[in-house]
Design a protein around this motif. Structure first.
Motif, PDB file in Angstrom:
ATOM      1  N   PHE A  10       0.800  -1.216   0.000  1.00  0.00           N
ATOM      2  CA  PHE A  10       0.000   0.000   0.000  1.00  0.00           C
ATOM      3  C   PHE A  10       0.842   1.279   0.000  1.00  0.00           C
ATOM      4  O   PHE A  10       0.284   2.371  -0.065  1.00  0.00           O
ATOM      5  N   LEU A  11       2.165   1.134   0.081  1.00  0.00           N
ATOM      6  CA  LEU A  11       3.012   2.326   0.064  1.00  0.00           C
ATOM      7  C   LEU A  11       2.819   3.190  -1.188  1.00  0.00           C
ATOM      8  O   LEU A  11       2.742   4.422  -1.085  1.00  0.00           O
ATOM      9  N   PRO A  12       2.728   2.600  -2.401  1.00  0.00           N
ATOM     10  CA  PRO A  12       2.485   3.455  -3.575  1.00  0.00           C
ATOM     11  C   PRO A  12       1.178   4.233  -3.491  1.00  0.00           C
ATOM     12  O   PRO A  12       1.109   5.391  -3.911  1.00  0.00           O
ATOM     13  N   PHE A  13       0.138   3.614  -2.937  1.00  0.00           N
ATOM     14  CA  PHE A  13      -1.136   4.322  -2.796  1.00  0.00           C
ATOM     15  C   PHE A  13      -1.004   5.472  -1.802  1.00  0.00           C
ATOM     16  O   PHE A  13      -1.552   6.567  -2.016  1.00  0.00           O
ATOM     17  N   LEU A  14      -0.279   5.227  -0.706  1.00  0.00           N
ATOM     18  CA  LEU A  14      -0.064   6.283   0.282  1.00  0.00           C
ATOM     19  C   LEU A  14       0.724   7.433  -0.331  1.00  0.00           C
ATOM     20  O   LEU A  14       0.396   8.617  -0.142  1.00  0.00           O
ATOM     21  N   ALA A  15       1.765   7.103  -1.093  1.00  0.00           N
ATOM     22  CA  ALA A  15       2.552   8.143  -1.755  1.00  0.00           C
ATOM     23  C   ALA A  15       1.714   8.900  -2.773  1.00  0.00           C
ATOM     24  O   ALA A  15       1.904  10.110  -2.965  1.00  0.00           O
ATOM     25  N   ALA A  16       0.780   8.200  -3.431  1.00  0.00           N
ATOM     26  CA  ALA A  16      -0.095   8.871  -4.399  1.00  0.00           C
ATOM     27  C   ALA A  16      -0.957   9.924  -3.725  1.00  0.00           C
ATOM     28  O   ALA A  16      -1.178  11.019  -4.266  1.00  0.00           O
ATOM     29  N   VAL A  17      -1.450   9.617  -2.537  1.00  0.00           N
ATOM     30  CA  VAL A  17      -2.265  10.590  -1.797  1.00  0.00           C
ATOM     31  C   VAL A  17      -1.445  11.819  -1.414  1.00  0.00           C
ATOM     32  O   VAL A  17      -1.931  12.955  -1.454  1.00  0.00           O
ATOM     33  N   LEU A  18      -0.179  11.600  -1.071  1.00  0.00           N
ATOM     34  CA  LEU A  18       0.678  12.696  -0.609  1.00  0.00           C
ATOM     35  C   LEU A  18       1.335  13.469  -1.754  1.00  0.00           C
ATOM     36  O   LEU A  18       1.869  14.563  -1.533  1.00  0.00           O
ATOM     37  N   ALA A  19       1.303  12.891  -2.976  1.00  0.00           N
ATOM     38  CA  ALA A  19       2.074  13.469  -4.085  1.00  0.00           C
ATOM     39  C   ALA A  19       1.751  14.941  -4.358  1.00  0.00           C
ATOM     40  O   ALA A  19       2.677  15.761  -4.478  1.00  0.00           O
ATOM     41  N   PRO A  20       0.493  15.340  -4.489  1.00  0.00           N
ATOM     42  CA  PRO A  20       0.238  16.760  -4.777  1.00  0.00           C
ATOM     43  C   PRO A  20       0.797  17.700  -3.719  1.00  0.00           C
ATOM     44  O   PRO A  20       1.387  18.740  -4.042  1.00  0.00           O
ATOM     45  N   ALA A  64       5.090  21.566  -2.049  1.00  0.00           N
ATOM     46  CA  ALA A  64       6.051  22.014  -1.037  1.00  0.00           C
ATOM     47  C   ALA A  64       7.483  22.035  -1.567  1.00  0.00           C
ATOM     48  O   ALA A  64       8.252  22.949  -1.244  1.00  0.00           O
ATOM     49  N   PHE A  65       7.855  21.060  -2.396  1.00  0.00           N
ATOM     50  CA  PHE A  65       9.259  20.927  -2.801  1.00  0.00           C
ATOM     51  C   PHE A  65       9.480  21.073  -4.298  1.00  0.00           C
ATOM     52  O   PHE A  65      10.623  20.990  -4.754  1.00  0.00           O
ATOM     53  N   GLY A  66       8.431  21.274  -5.066  1.00  0.00           N
ATOM     54  CA  GLY A  66       8.605  21.370  -6.507  1.00  0.00           C
ATOM     55  C   GLY A  66       8.994  20.022  -7.096  1.00  0.00           C
ATOM     56  O   GLY A  66       8.713  18.959  -6.519  1.00  0.00           O
ATOM     57  N   HIS A  67       9.675  20.038  -8.252  1.00  0.00           N
ATOM     58  CA  HIS A  67      10.026  18.776  -8.906  1.00  0.00           C
ATOM     59  C   HIS A  67      11.009  17.952  -8.081  1.00  0.00           C
ATOM     60  O   HIS A  67      11.112  16.741  -8.264  1.00  0.00           O
ATOM     61  N   ALA A  68      11.728  18.592  -7.151  1.00  0.00           N
ATOM     62  CA  ALA A  68      12.643  17.837  -6.277  1.00  0.00           C
ATOM     63  C   ALA A  68      11.876  16.906  -5.343  1.00  0.00           C
ATOM     64  O   ALA A  68      12.457  15.966  -4.775  1.00  0.00           O
ATOM     65  N   GLY A  69      10.576  17.132  -5.192  1.00  0.00           N
ATOM     66  CA  GLY A  69       9.767  16.240  -4.370  1.00  0.00           C
ATOM     67  C   GLY A  69       9.711  14.823  -4.913  1.00  0.00           C
ATOM     68  O   GLY A  69       9.340  13.885  -4.195  1.00  0.00           O
ATOM     69  N   SER A  70      10.091  14.641  -6.185  1.00  0.00           N
ATOM     70  CA  SER A  70      10.108  13.286  -6.741  1.00  0.00           C
ATOM     71  C   SER A  70      11.111  12.394  -6.008  1.00  0.00           C
ATOM     72  O   SER A  70      10.926  11.175  -5.946  1.00  0.00           O
ATOM     73  N   TRP A  71      12.176  13.000  -5.462  1.00  0.00           N
ATOM     74  CA  TRP A  71      13.132  12.203  -4.683  1.00  0.00           C
ATOM     75  C   TRP A  71      12.456  11.620  -3.444  1.00  0.00           C
ATOM     76  O   TRP A  71      12.702  10.462  -3.071  1.00  0.00           O
ATOM     77  N   GLY A  98      10.071  13.516 -12.411  1.00  0.00           N
ATOM     78  CA  GLY A  98      10.397  14.802 -11.820  1.00  0.00           C
ATOM     79  C   GLY A  98      11.240  15.663 -12.731  1.00  0.00           C
ATOM     80  O   GLY A  98      11.067  16.890 -12.790  1.00  0.00           O
ATOM     81  N   GLY A  99      12.190  15.039 -13.446  1.00  0.00           N
ATOM     82  CA  GLY A  99      13.004  15.809 -14.382  1.00  0.00           C
ATOM     83  C   GLY A  99      12.298  16.104 -15.677  1.00  0.00           C
ATOM     84  O   GLY A  99      12.385  17.215 -16.212  1.00  0.00           O
TER      85      GLY A  99
END
Length: 788
Positions: A13-23, A28-35, A102-103
Motif C-alpha cells: 500500500f506504500l504506492p497508494f499512500l505516496a499517491a495521496v501525498l504526491a500533490p 512544497a518541494f517542486g520537482h525535487a519532491g520526486s526524490w 520529476g526531471g
C-alpha cells in the motif's frame, strides 16, 4: 511471520499512500519532491528483495486475511519466482520512473497530479501480480485499466489524448469482463478461489468439458491487456501519454499483465492442444505485425511502441509453445525486455525533452552533446538486438534453442522468430544510433545532456542488461530459475551463459543479426515499402474501433428513442403489459391455476351492499364526463375496500386504507385542477379496447395470484414469532404497529420518504405559476345531439 506479513501489506500500500501525498509534496518541494516520493517504491523494492534467497531455494511467501469467509473470499498474496520477479520489476523500475518524471515534467503545473496517477498505477500493478485471490486479482486488474486511462488522457485538453484514453479503457475494460467470466468458470469448475491452489487441480481442469470456454474467456482478458492481434491498436495510441508513462507502461506494468496471467495459468491450463495452438498462433501474428508496423514509423516512441507489441507477441508465442526451453526463453526475454525497453523509452523522452523533436528523420549528431544518453541508448539497443554479453543475447539464444526442431511447426515459428528479432534489431539501432551519429542536425531546441533525474534511469537499466548477461549465474540463481520453475510448475534450472549454443542456435543468431543489419542499412527503402503495403491493405483495427463506437452510439440513440420517447402514456402502458404477462403467463405455462371456488352462500346483506357500492363506483368511473369526476369516483372503490377490511376485523388496515384513499383523491384532484385537460376522453375505440384489455388482464392476474395464495396452507411461523416477541423485544401490545414501526422500521421509513417526496413534488407543481399565462378560453359543453 506476523511482522513480516504486516510489513509486506504495508509495502503493497506504500504506492497508494505516496499517491495521496504526491500533490502536497510537489507543492512544497517542486520537482525535487520526486526524490521523496521515489522512497515509497524504493522501500517496497528493498523489502521484496529480501525474499530472493527464500524463493531461490524453492520457497514461497504467503500472507493475507479472510475478507468474506462465507464466500471463501480473501485478501491474500502469493510470492513465488514469477510474482516476485514482477514485483521487483514494478517497484525497481517504478522508482526510476518517479525520478525521471520529476526531471521530464519539471515546471509542469500538474506534476503533482501526474505523480499521483503514476503511483496509483504502480500500486494497482503491484497488487495484481502478488494477488492470490481471484477477487483481488480482478479488482487490481480493473484498477490498472482505470489508472492507465487517467495517465493516457493526462493531457486531456487534446482530443487525441482523450480518444486514446477512451480506446484503451474500452478495450481493456471489455477484456476485464471476459477475465471475470473466466475466473467465475474456474471457481465453479475447481471450487477454489486462489491461484496458488489451482496447481493441485490442473488435470481435472484440463479434462473438464468447460475447459475451452474458460480458456477462451481468460485469453480474452490476457490478449486485450497485452495487446495481442487484433486488439493491439490501443497500445501505440497510448503514446499520447507523457513519455514516463510510456516507459513504465511498456517495460514493467500493464502491457505485461496479460503475459503474467498466461504464465501463471500455464501449469494448470497449458499442455493442451487448444493452448498450444491459440497462443503461438496469436503471438506469432502479433510479433510479425508489430515489427512490420514499427519499421514504418519515424516517431521514436511509436517505433518502440510497436516493438513492444511485437515483444508481447513473442512472449505469448513462447509461453504457449509447449516445450520446457520455450518457458526458459520466455522468462529470460521478459526480464531483458523490461530493462532495454524501459531504457530506450527514457532515451526517447530525453531526446525529445532536450532537442524538441522525436522524429528520427530530423535528428542527428547528438552524440557529442548528449554522451551519457548515447551510451545508455547503445547499451540498451545491443541488448534489444540480442548481441553477446547482454541479457538479450541469452534470451535470443534460448529462443532458438527452444524453437529449432525438425518438424514443420517448429520451423514455421523459428522463421517467425528470426524475422521478428531481426526487425527489432533494426528498430533498436535506429532509435539508438540515428539520433546520435552522423552530421549534426539543427533541432527545435538547443540540445544538451539532460539532468541527473532523467539520465539516471536509462543508465541504470541499460547497465543492468549488461550485468545480467555477464553475471548470468547470479541472475539465474535468484531470478531466471525461480521464475521459470513457477511458470513450468516444476523445477526448471536455467544455465545458459554468454557462451553461445554451438550448432543451429548460433547459426540462427548469426542469420538474425545479418538480416537485421541488412534491413538497417536500407531502412528508408524498407520504410517506404511498408507504407505502400499498409496503404494497399487499407483501414486496420484502429479505424474499425471508430466505426464500432460510432455504430454503438447510433444504436444507443435509436434504442433510446424507441424505449424513451418522452410520452408517459407509453411508459405506463408498457409497465402494465409486462405486469399482466408476469402475473398470467406462469400460472398457465406451469399449470398453477387456482381452483375455482364455489359461489359463496354466506355473504351477509350489508356485505353485498358494500360490494354493490364498489361496482357502482366502477361504472361511475367509466361513465364520468371528465377526468376530475373520474378521480373522485375512483375513491368509491377504495372506501368500499376499507369498509370490507373493517367488517372483517382489520381496523388498523382499514384506517390506513381510508387515509391513503383520501390523500390520493385530494392530491390527484389538486393536481388535475392545475392542468388543462380535455373534458372527455377522445381516444379512438380501438385504443380504448386495447387499454381495457390490459386493465382486465392485470386485474385477472392479481385475482388469480390472490386466489392461489389463499388456497395454500397457512404458515403461521411469522405469526407465532411476532406474537411471541412483539411485547418482549419492542414492548408493544399492538402487533401490527410493532411490525410496521420496529420489525419493518427501515421499510416504513422508506415508504414515508417516498410519500414525503411525492408530496413535495405535488406541492411544487401546485405552486407553479406560468410566466406568460395563456388567455383563458371557455370550453362550451357540447349539445346533447353532438355527443358521440
Amino acid at each position: 511471520m506476523a511482522d513480516q506479513a504486516a510489513v509486506t501489506l504495508l509495502c503493497l500500500f506504500l504506492p497508494f499512500l505516496a499517491a495521496v501525498l504526491a500533490p502536497a509534496v510537489i507543492r512544497a518541494f517542486g520537482h525535487a519532491g520526486s526524490w521523496l516520493l521515489a522512497l515509497a517504491p524504493l522501500l517496497s523494492f528493498l523489502h521484496f528483495l529480501t525474499f530472493l534467497p527464500e524463493v531461490a531455494d524453492g520457497g514461497v511467501v504467503t500472507g493475507g486475511f479472510a475478507w468474506v469467509p462465507s464466500l471463501n473470499l480473501s485478501f491474500s498474496w502469493f510470492l513465488d519466482g514469477l510474482s516476485l520477479t514482477f514485483a521487483l520489476l514494478i517497484t525497481g523500475i517504478g522508482t526510476l520512473i518517479v525520478l525521471y518524471s520529476g526531471g521530464y515534467m519539471k515546471g509542469h503545473p500538474q506534476l503533482g497530479r501526474f505523480l499521483c496517477f503514476i503511483l496509483l498505477f504502480m500500486g494497482a500493478m503491484l497488487g495484481l501480480v502478488v494477488s492470490d485471490s481471484f477477487l483481488m486479482l480482478f479488482v487490481y486488474w480493473e484498477l490498472t485499466s482505470i489508472t492507465s486511462f487517467l495517465l493516457i488522457g493526462f493531457d486531456h485538453e487534446r482530443e487525441a489524448a482523450r480518444r486514446s484514453a477512451l480506446q484503451a479503457l474500452v478495450v481493456t475494460g471489455l477484456g476485464g469482463l471476459s477475465l471475470l467470466a473466466g475466473l467465475i468458470f474456474l471457481w465453479n469448475m475447481t471450487g477454489v478461489t486462489q491461484l496458488s491452489l489451482l496447481v493441485h487441480v490442473g488435470d481435472g481442469l484440463r479434462e473438464s468439458p468447460f475447459y475451452l470456454a474458460a480458456l477462451v474467456l481468460l485469453l480474452g482478458g490476457a490478449f486485450t491487456k497485452s495487446a495481442q492481434f487484433p486488439f493491439h491498436f490501443w497500445l501505440p495510441n497510448a503514446m499520447e501519454a507523457p513519455t514516463p508513462v510510456s516507459a513504465y507502461l511498456h517495460s514493467a506494468t500493464m502491457v505485461k499483465a496479460g503475459v503474467y496471467l498466461l504464465m501463471r495459468l500455464n501449469p494448470v491450463m497449458g499442455a493442451t492442444p487448444a493452448w498450444e495452438i491459440l497462443l503461438p498462433l496469436f503471438g506469432g501474428v502479433t510479433l510479425i505485425a508489430g515489427t512490420f508496423l514499427a519499421i514504418r514509423q519515424t516517431d521514436l516512441k511509436l517505433m518502440l511502441a510497436y516493438t513492444t507489441m511485437a515483444s508481447l507477441g513473442l512472449l505469448v508465442m513462447l509461453t504457449g509453445f509447449g516445450t520446457p526451453h520455450a518457458i526458459e526463453a520466455a522468462v529470460l526475454y521478459l526480464v531483458a525486455h523490461s530493462l532495454f525497453k524501459g531504457a530506450l523509452f527514457m532515451v526517447a523522452g530525453l531526446v525529445d525533452h532536450e532537442a524538441g523533436t522525436r522524429e528520427v528523420t530530423k535528428l542527428g549528431g547528438l552524440r557529442s552533446v548528449m554522451p551519457i544518453t548515447f551510451v545508455a541508448a547503445l547499451l540498451a539497443a545491443l541488448s534489444m538486438g540480442g548481441l553477446p554479453l547482454f541479457l538479450g543475447f541469452l534470451a535470443k539464444e534460448e529462443i532458438y534453442y527452444a524453437l529449432a526442431h525438425g518438424d514443420l511447426r517448429a520451423m514455421l515459428f523459428t522463421l517467425i522468430a528470426i524475422v521478428g528479432n531481426g526487425l527489432m534489431l533494426v528498430v533498436g539501432f535506429t532509435v539508438a544510433l540515428k539520433p546520435f551519429l552522423g552530421p549534426h542536425v539543427e533541432t527545435p531546441k538547443h540540445a544538451h545532456e539532460g539532468p541527473l533525474l532523467m539520465w539516471l534511469g536509462p543508465a541504470v537499466l541499460a547497465g543492468l542488461g549488461l550485468l545480467g548477461g555477464i553475471f548470468s549465474g547470479i541472475a539465474h540463481r535468484f531470478v531466471s530459475t525461480p521464475m521459470a520453475s513457477a511458470v513450468a510448475g516444476e523445477l526448471r534450472p536455467v544455465d545458459i551463459t554468454t557462451i553461445p549454443h554451438l550448432g543451429v542456435p548460433l547459426l540462427l543468431s548469426v542469420v538474425t543479426v545479418a538480416f537485421g543489419v541488412a534491413v538497417y542499412l536500407q531502412i528508408d527503402r524498407a520504410r517506404a515499402m511498408m507504407v505502400r503495403l499498409l496503404a494497399a491493405i487499407g483501414n486496420g483495427p484502429d479505424r474499425g474501433f471508430d466505426h464500432v463506437i460510432s455504430g454503438l452510439v447510433r444504436l444507443s440513440v435509436a434504442v433510446t428513442r424507441m424505449v424513451q420517447p418522452g410520452r408517459l402514456e407509453i411508459y405506463v402502458t408498457a409497465t402494465f403489459i409486462f405486469l399482466a404477462l408476469t402475473l398470467l403467463v406462469p400460472p398457465f405455462v406451469y399449470g398453477e391455476l387456482p381452483e375455482v371456488p364455489a359461489w359463496p352462500t354466506d355473504v351477509l346483506f350489508h356485505e353485498w351492499a358494500i360490494i354493490l357500492l364498489a361496482v357502482i363506483g366502477l361504472f361511475a368511473v367509466l361513465r364520468a364526463s371528465d377526468r376530475l369526476t373520474a378521480i373522485v369516483s375512483l375513491g368509491i372503490q377504495g372506501f368500499a375496500v376499507a369498509v370490507i377490511f373493517l367488517l372483517f376485523g382489520a381496523a388498523d388496515l382499514s384506517f390506513t386504507q381510508f387515509m391513503v384513499e383520501t390523500l390520493s383523491v385530494v392530491i390527484l384532484a389538486l393536481v388535475m385542477t392545475r392542468l388543462r385537460l380535455s373534458p372527455r376522453d377522445h381516444r379512438p375505440l380501438g385504443q380504448m379496447l386495447f387499454d381495457a384489455t390490459i386493465a382486465i388482464s392485470c386485474g385477472l392476474g392479481f385475482t388469480l395470484m390472490l386466489m392461489k395464495s389463499t388456497q395454500g396452507p397457512f404458515n403461521a411461523h411469522l405469526t407465532e414469532f411476532f406474537n411471541a416477541y412483539s411485547k418482549v423485544i419492542a414492548h408493544g401490545a399492538n402487533v401490527v404497529n410493532v411490525i410496521i414501526v420496529d420489525f419493518r422500521g427501515t421499510d416504513t421509513l422508506g415508504e414515508i420518504g417516498v410519500v414525503m417526496i411525492t408530496g413535495l413534488a405535488v406541492l411544487a407543481l401546485i405552486r407553479v405559476r406560468p410566466r406568460n399565462p395563456l388567455p383563458q378560453t371557455r370550453v362550451e359543453a357540447p349539445a346533447d345531439g353532438d355527443r358521440p
